[in-house]
Design a protein around this motif. Structure first.
Motif, PDB file in Angstrom:
ATOM      1  N   ILE A  21      -3.939  -1.997   7.107  1.00 42.25           N
ATOM      2  CA  ILE A  21      -2.848  -1.392   7.880  1.00 42.25           C
ATOM      3  C   ILE A  21      -1.671  -2.362   7.993  1.00 42.25           C
ATOM      4  N   TRP A  22      -1.963  -3.626   8.318  1.00 42.75           N
ATOM      5  CA  TRP A  22      -0.870  -4.603   8.456  1.00 42.75           C
ATOM      6  C   TRP A  22      -0.261  -4.962   7.100  1.00 42.75           C
ATOM      7  N   ALA A  23      -1.043  -4.852   6.023  1.00 45.46           N
ATOM      8  CA  ALA A  23      -0.459  -5.050   4.692  1.00 45.46           C
ATOM      9  C   ALA A  23       0.576  -3.962   4.414  1.00 45.46           C
ATOM     10  N   GLY A  24       0.308  -2.735   4.904  1.00 51.00           N
ATOM     11  CA  GLY A  24       1.271  -1.652   4.752  1.00 51.00           C
ATOM     12  C   GLY A  24       2.551  -1.923   5.520  1.00 51.00           C
ATOM     13  N   VAL A  25       2.415  -2.483   6.731  1.00 52.85           N
ATOM     14  CA  VAL A  25       3.601  -2.842   7.519  1.00 52.85           C
ATOM     15  C   VAL A  25       4.420  -3.918   6.789  1.00 52.85           C
ATOM     16  N   ASP A  26       3.706  -4.871   6.184  1.00 54.25           N
ATOM     17  CA  ASP A  26       4.405  -5.928   5.427  1.00 54.25           C
ATOM     18  C   ASP A  26       5.178  -5.335   4.251  1.00 54.25           C
ATOM     19  N   ARG A  27       4.593  -4.360   3.572  1.00 53.23           N
ATOM     20  CA  ARG A  27       5.277  -3.741   2.433  1.00 53.23           C
ATOM     21  C   ARG A  27       6.520  -2.988   2.903  1.00 53.23           C
TER      22      ARG A  27
END
Length: 398
Positions: free
Chosen positions: A136-142
């Protein structure tokens, strides 16, 4: 959300169910995030209209929440919308760090609400949700990376357009246009005082023989340079701080450029750049062909008068030096070279002889012959002026 580990069926179930419930709370989440952002910085309110801001926060949250439970092959509308937001915020002038803050706060808000929903609906699934946190946080980073790239690309484009507009205004001033408000717009675009002190430089560019254009100086203590390229020259506008010696631009350029080049007198205000350019071009025309050096108009005023009036210059040459022009070219060149050396040596026959590699009596003999041919005396001030100006006119004739 793009992580490498494949999600289990249990994880998919938890994320699909909780994200669906999260979308039901979207208006309240939007209100909460917008309130937090406005409390963090009034710059959000200054840059973005509130109605537009609320709608865009709502859409960004919606796409972000939908991406939580989306398959890897599904279209990434969250990233597309992040790019759109990045472009829009750059156009609105919102600082990039505040945009980063908005996306981080959105990520925290969504994650906290997911935890709340799972704790309320299925507390035992909290451990399942925790295993998806990295994805989920990787998606926010993207999303943050997408919004940043779009913002910076738009910012570069806006800077390019601003520079082009400012350069166009500068060109108009150098051409001498008198459009109302032109100087004020140029001052704002170039961050210059409208009524400051300015000089114009015109540097000749020789393109044959592999020679490159002159090195462009951007700034020096008390000076700022703005360069424009022309077909056969470079034109520079020099902004001088108060108290800076008006001789400094020519001295600085002379130490870094071979020339030839001409420098105008200092003028007051951007509106006078057209006149300064014409004066700098006149100064440049006082430079003999293939002669290096950066010259100021104020030190070449008599010669500038000659080159500014080509018809009178031609009559001056024929009227003063006419008999010399009928001599054999070698003989004529010898007499004119001697006169030029004598003038450059301030009337010293001895120094002129050293420069010409001959005896001082030879210099005297050549000068007496020149006086006889022209019926002019080097000891009479008016005749000396006429001979000096005629020599300049002959040397600078096209």
């Amino acid at each position: 959300m793009g992580g490498r580990r494949a999600r289990t069926d249990r994880e998919w179930f938890v994320l699909i169910r909780s994200s669906g419930l999260l979308l039901d709370r979207l208006p309240r989440l939007t209100d909460r995030l917008m309130g937090e952002l406005l409390a963090h910085s009034a710059e959000f309110d200054r840059a973005v209209p509130r109605e537009e801001h609320w709608f865009q926060i709502n859409e960004a949250l919606r796409y972000g929440i939908e991406a939580i439970a989306a398959s890897r092959t599904a279209p990434r509308r969250d990233l597309e919308y992040a790019e759109e937001i990045g472009r829009r915020r750059a156009e609105q002038g919102l600082p990039l760090e505040l945009l980063h803050h908005a996306y981080r706060q959105a990520g925290y808000l969504v994650w906290d609400e997911l935890l709340t929903i799972v704790a309320e609906e299925d507390p035992e699934a909290l451990t399942v949700l925790a295993r998806t946190a990295g994805q989920i946080w990787a998606g926010v980073d993207r999303q943050t990376a997408a919004v940043t790239d779009a913002y910076r690309a738009t910012e570069r484009e806006l800077h390019r357009r601003t520079d082009e507009r400012a350069q166009a205004l500068l060109d108009a001033l150098l051409e001498g246009r008198v459009t109302p408000g032109l100087a004020a717009r140029a001052a704002a675009g170039l961050d210059l005082p409208e009524l400051g002190r300015y000089a114009v430089v015109v540097l000749k560019v020789e393109r044959h023989g592999g020679r490159e254009p002159f090195h462009r100086i951007a700034a020096a203590p008390g000076l700022r340079f703005f360069w424009r390229m022309r077909t056969d020259c470079e034109v520079g506008v020099v902004a001088l701080d108060d108290g800076v010696d008006p001789l400094l631009p020519a001295a600085l350029l002379g130490s870094r450029c071979t020339g030839p080049g001409g420098v105008s007198p200092v003028v007051e205000g951007l509106a006078n750049l057209g006149r300064a350019r014409r004066l700098a071009e006149t100064a440049l025309r006082t430079c003999a062909p293939n002669t290096p050096g950066i010259v100021r108009l104020d030190e070449r005023l008599p010669t500038a008068l000659v080159v500014s009036q080509p018809e009178l210059a031609e009559r001056l040459v024929t009227g003063v030096l006419g008999p010399l022009l009928e001599l054999d070219p070698v003989d004529r060149a010898l007499l004119l070279e001697t006169l030029d050396a004598w003038l450059e040596c301030e009337g010293s026959a001895g120094r002129a002889a050293a420069r010409l590699y001959c005896h001082r009596n030879t210099v005297f003999n050549r000068l007496r012959r020149l006086e006889h041919l022209t019926a002019r005396s080097l000891s009479r001030p008016r005749d000396l002026i006429a001979l000096t100006l005629a020599l300049d006119a002959l040397r600078l004739a096209p």
